[in-house]
Scaffold this motif. Sequence first.
Motif, short mmCIF file in Angstrom:
data_model
loop_
_atom_site.label_atom_id
_atom_site.label_comp_id
_atom_site.label_asym_id
_atom_site.label_seq_id
_atom_site.Cartn_x
_atom_site.Cartn_y
_atom_site.Cartn_z
N ALA A 12 0.84 -1.21 0.00
CA ALA A 12 0.00 0.00 0.00
C ALA A 12 0.87 1.26 0.00
N GLU A 32 10.48 0.07 7.91
CA GLU A 32 11.48 -0.95 8.28
C GLU A 32 11.05 -2.26 7.65
N GLY A 41 -0.09 -16.19 -0.51
CA GLY A 41 -0.57 -16.61 -1.82
C GLY A 41 -1.37 -15.47 -2.46
N ARG A 87 7.46 -13.07 1.30
CA ARG A 87 7.20 -11.67 1.67
C ARG A 87 8.46 -10.86 1.94
N VAL A 110 9.59 3.71 12.78
CA VAL A 110 8.90 4.91 13.29
C VAL A 110 8.59 4.67 14.76
N ASP A 259 -3.87 -2.07 4.97
CA ASP A 259 -4.32 -2.66 6.24
C ASP A 259 -4.46 -1.61 7.34
P1 FAD Z 1 2.01 -4.31 5.20
O1 FAD Z 1 2.27 -5.22 4.07
O2 FAD Z 1 1.84 -4.89 6.56
O3 FAD Z 1 3.18 -3.23 5.20
C1 FAD Z 1 3.39 -2.37 6.27
C2 FAD Z 1 4.86 -1.99 6.27
O4 FAD Z 1 5.08 -1.05 7.33
C3 FAD Z 1 5.78 -3.19 6.54
O5 FAD Z 1 6.85 -3.16 5.65
C4 FAD Z 1 6.24 -2.96 7.98
O6 FAD Z 1 7.51 -3.47 8.22
C5 FAD Z 1 6.23 -1.44 8.05
N1 FAD Z 1 6.11 -0.95 9.42
C6 FAD Z 1 5.22 -1.33 10.36
N2 FAD Z 1 5.42 -0.66 11.49
C7 FAD Z 1 6.45 0.18 11.26
C8 FAD Z 1 7.12 1.14 12.04
N3 FAD Z 1 6.79 1.39 13.31
N4 FAD Z 1 8.14 1.82 11.48
C9 FAD Z 1 8.51 1.61 10.20
N5 FAD Z 1 7.90 0.71 9.41
C10 FAD Z 1 6.88 0.01 9.94
N6 FAD Z 1 -2.74 -11.35 1.81
C11 FAD Z 1 -2.76 -11.99 0.63
O7 FAD Z 1 -3.01 -11.34 -0.40
N7 FAD Z 1 -2.53 -13.34 0.56
C12 FAD Z 1 -2.27 -14.10 1.67
O8 FAD Z 1 -2.04 -15.31 1.57
C13 FAD Z 1 -2.28 -13.45 2.94
N8 FAD Z 1 -2.07 -14.14 4.09
C14 FAD Z 1 -2.13 -13.49 5.28
C15 FAD Z 1 -1.99 -14.22 6.46
C16 FAD Z 1 -2.08 -13.59 7.69
C17 FAD Z 1 -1.95 -14.37 8.96
C18 FAD Z 1 -2.29 -12.18 7.75
C19 FAD Z 1 -2.40 -11.47 9.06
C20 FAD Z 1 -2.43 -11.46 6.58
C21 FAD Z 1 -2.35 -12.10 5.35
N9 FAD Z 1 -2.50 -11.38 4.16
C22 FAD Z 1 -2.52 -12.04 2.96
C23 FAD Z 1 -2.74 -9.95 4.17
C24 FAD Z 1 -1.51 -9.14 3.73
O9 FAD Z 1 -0.38 -9.51 4.49
C25 FAD Z 1 -1.80 -7.66 3.96
O10 FAD Z 1 -3.15 -7.36 3.66
C26 FAD Z 1 -0.95 -6.73 3.12
O11 FAD Z 1 0.42 -7.01 3.27
C27 FAD Z 1 -1.23 -5.30 3.55
O12 FAD Z 1 -0.38 -4.42 2.89
P2 FAD Z 1 -0.02 -3.02 3.58
O13 FAD Z 1 0.94 -2.35 2.67
O14 FAD Z 1 -1.27 -2.31 3.94
O15 FAD Z 1 0.67 -3.42 4.95
#
Ligand code: FAD
Length: 429
Positions: A12, A32, A41, A87, A110, A259
């Motif tokens: 995102a 980070e 998947g 991942r 952060v 998320d």
């Molecule tokens: P994220 O991918 O979580 O990215 C957030 C980023 O912020 C990360 O790089 C993290 O390191 C960083 N961050 C967090 N806190 C800090 C901080 N304090 N300082 C600096 N950086 C920080 N989705 C699928 O499509 N297929 C699947 O099979 C799947 N399986 C899943 C299984 C489980 C158990 C869970 C909980 C989720 C699963 N998901 C799956 C969902 C998927 O992981 C997320 O929906 C997706 O990664 C969200 O993207 P995002 O960019 O919003 O957040």
Amino acid sequence: MSDILVLGAGPAGAAVALGLKRLGHAVRVVGEGRRFAAVEGVSQRVLDGLRQAGLNQALACAAAPSPRRVLWNGDGQSINQECLLDRARFDAALRQDLREAGVEVVEARVLKVDSGADGHHVRIEPGEALRADFLVEARGRSAPLAGGRLRGPETLSLLNQWQDAPGRPGSAVESLPDGWAWMARLADGRCYWQITLDARDLPPKEQLPAYCAQRRRQSTLVRELYGAAALQPASLHARSSTAILFHEASGPNWLRVGDAAMAVDPLSGNGIFQSLSSALQAPAVINTILQCPERAELARRFHQRRVEHLFLRFARTGRDFYALEQRWPGQPFWRERRQWPDAQPLHAAADFSQVRVERAPVIHGDLIEEQDVVVTADQPLGIWHLQGIPLAPIVTALQRGEQGRALEALPEPQRRLVQGWLLAQGYRP
Ligand code: FAD
């Protein structure tokens, strides 16, 4: 030009930052790396979303589609496909995509965010401070999510990982009396097994490794996918997988995406897809807030409505999938999840008498603006265009009884396209 800071470099955060950069905004990302190894998947439409966002290095990390066995409600016949994503590699490739596009990426944790009307002060490890006029919160489930406007049953996923010899990749999902398990094996021999349970049903933390080993031992699907190697000791990581819709998706000088705005149940297998969906619309929303402040409320309403709509759609998809498992109707895990979030059908039946024209926010180029859209029971946010054909004038003319005028002006192929759409909405000439 305002300084925009994106917190988090997951799919995102990366998609928003690239979109903002393309619109000429000064944008930085602070994030980070993931603290645990995981594999997920994804379907073809996630790959399409990554391509659309310009996240090409990340796209290249997806393994070729491999077979996925589905053992649900006692039916072991179903086999489909998914692409497995390592991942840690995927997240590193997202940061690489950002750097190649000229976006500054600060690799740091952060620690604290202080926000006010004059901007945001972000403290990062080891104590440095960053300032921004506009903040994009994209730290996923690690973003402050306390409470949430809508929260599903409390759910926890326990992930085991171990190493085996290289072999054929594949994955499987199976329902269990008190939850479900997803398992994957990569071509290089890395093996992942993840069980998702109600958070209230778990044994104490120190007993979890032995508990997981015992659950793996009980599964015939585990034996089929991994053989005897599945019974060796494995690393363990626990993470929440409760579905959460955050209170507000935006404020006057901040926006939440992915998320951090809405986290869905992993059963839908759509987490990355939904996080890209909310992120791909965000650059136009932020651009409008910054460039056309008189339309800021409209842009925020657009984002909020879409986030809520996506969340409910995935929550209902998950509910219907839980409902397909009928062997343990009395078990709290299944009873609660097949009823949440509500009883509304995923798709409403077509009814042309309910179709109406409304003013609503839409994306037009790089900005959000208000337009006449057609609202149907199944598309409550409204449809502006059908492959470039504005629908509101056609529906208005039809509702006035001017059937000929509504469609005659269109060239033949477009007329047929609109006629097909109208019939699908329950319209009968
Ligand atoms: P994220 O991918 O979580 O990215 C957030 C980023 O912020 C990360 O790089 C993290 O390191 C960083 N961050 C967090 N806190 C800090 C901080 N304090 N300082 C600096 N950086 C920080 N989705 C699928 O499509 N297929 C699947 O099979 C799947 N399986 C899943 C299984 C489980 C158990 C869970 C909980 C989720 C699963 N998901 C799956 C969902 C998927 O992981 C997320 O929906 C997706 O990664 C969200 O993207 P995002 O960019 O919003 O957040």
